[in-house]
Design an enzyme around this catalytic site. Structure first.
Site, mmCIF file in Angstrom:
data_model
loop_
_atom_site.group_PDB
_atom_site.id
_atom_site.type_symbol
_atom_site.label_atom_id
_atom_site.label_comp_id
_atom_site.label_asym_id
_atom_site.label_seq_id
_atom_site.Cartn_x
_atom_site.Cartn_y
_atom_site.Cartn_z
ATOM 1 N N GLU A 54 -42.453 34.807 -32.844
ATOM 2 C CA GLU A 54 -42.632 33.484 -33.437
ATOM 3 C C GLU A 54 -42.222 33.586 -34.902
ATOM 4 O OE1 GLU A 54 -46.619 32.156 -33.040
ATOM 5 O OE2 GLU A 54 -46.624 32.202 -30.850
ATOM 6 N N ASP A 65 -53.382 27.240 -40.689
ATOM 7 C CA ASP A 65 -53.225 28.612 -41.165
ATOM 8 C C ASP A 65 -54.317 29.000 -42.146
ATOM 9 O OD1 ASP A 65 -50.911 29.142 -39.693
ATOM 10 O OD2 ASP A 65 -49.672 28.103 -41.166
#
Length: 274
Positions: A54, A65
């Protein structure tokens, strides 16, 4: 029940399963600590035993995140790298690694690439860069029709998120919309290294198994080989991000390769075991 489509991402995961191991999916951001080193770290991950990559395209407001990935993304943004720079790096990456790679970024990046509401431009650029799919974590499956359409036209696999709080209807919708794998988040919250895994991951995978035959991969919080071994006992794939980014910070490509080799061993030792 939705079935597995024939695409490079799903094939890569099932090839690992056929080899007696959970697939290892490694996330690393483009441009951290710089574009060249980020490519070298992704190549090291492939060399260390990753089955799928990824490639994160940094965004200024990364809602899912945690601090490790946020800090790495900010370094790349401070360098002034753009998605066009990231795609150029991906051309070199996909030409050098034998495993499928996906772009992972936020919907706003895809939406504005090439002009407002130009999802087709982003999808075409991803395909031209040799990427096999895309993950847009802030795009709900129920609202993903326009993206799914342009992704399919460009031959890109799609991946949608599920969480322990997802209703059965939402699980089914995400599974039906996902053509690469279904992303099962192990816990509620943002990414980051953790001391132990959430007990919510295995029940979520079990619920997904009831509605799809597509590969199910678990991420968020998987940090160590022991974690990988545990997840491999109930999932088709293990996703590691923050720990891999930490390895970049600590020792660059060499540290990434060592970490991934350790995680890959955990994926093999734990696969299919209760």
């Amino acid at each position: 029940m939705s079935v597995v489509p024939d695409n490079a991402v799903a094939r890569g995961i099932r090839a690992a399963n056929d080899d007696g191991r959970a697939a290892l999916v490694i996330y690393l951001p483009a441009g951290y600590p710089d574009l060249v080193t980020s490519r070298q770290c992704l190549e090291a991950a492939a060399d260390g035993g990753a089955d799928v990559l990824e490639v994160g395209f940094p965004y200024s407001d990364p809602l899912m995140d945690g601090p490790t990935i946020q800090a790495a993304n900010q370094v790349a943004l401070d360098h002034g790298y753009t998605p066009a720079d990231d795609f150029a790096m991906c051309v070199e990456l996909t030409g050098s690694v034998p495993i499928p790679a996906l772009v992972m970024t936020y919907y706003n990046v895809a939406w504005h690439y090439g002009g407002v509401d130009r999802l087709d431009a982003f999808a075409s650029a991803a395909a031209d860069a040799g990427l096999c799919g895309a993950i847009l974590p802030d795009l709900p499956a129920e609202e993903g029709g326009p993206w799914r359409s342009v992704a399919a036209k460009s031959g890109l696999s799609t991946v949608f998120f599920t969480s322990p709080s997802s209703s059965d209807d939402r699980l089914a919708a995400a599974a039906e919309a996902s053509t690469g794998f279904v992303y099962a988040t192990s816990t509620m919250g943002v990414t980051g290294k953790r001391q132990s895994l959430s007990e919510m991951a295995a029940p979520l995978v079990s619920r997904l198994r009831a509605v799809t035959e597509r590969p199910v991969c678990v991420g968020i919080g998987v940090t160590t080989a022991a974690h990988a071994r545990e997840v491999a006992g109930f999932a088709d794939g293990v996703i590691v991000g923050s720990a891999a980014v930490h390895a970049v910070t600590e020792g660059g490509p060499k540290a990434v390769r060592a970490l991934v080799a350790d995680l890959a061993e955990g994926c093999r030792r734990g696969y299919g075991r209760p």
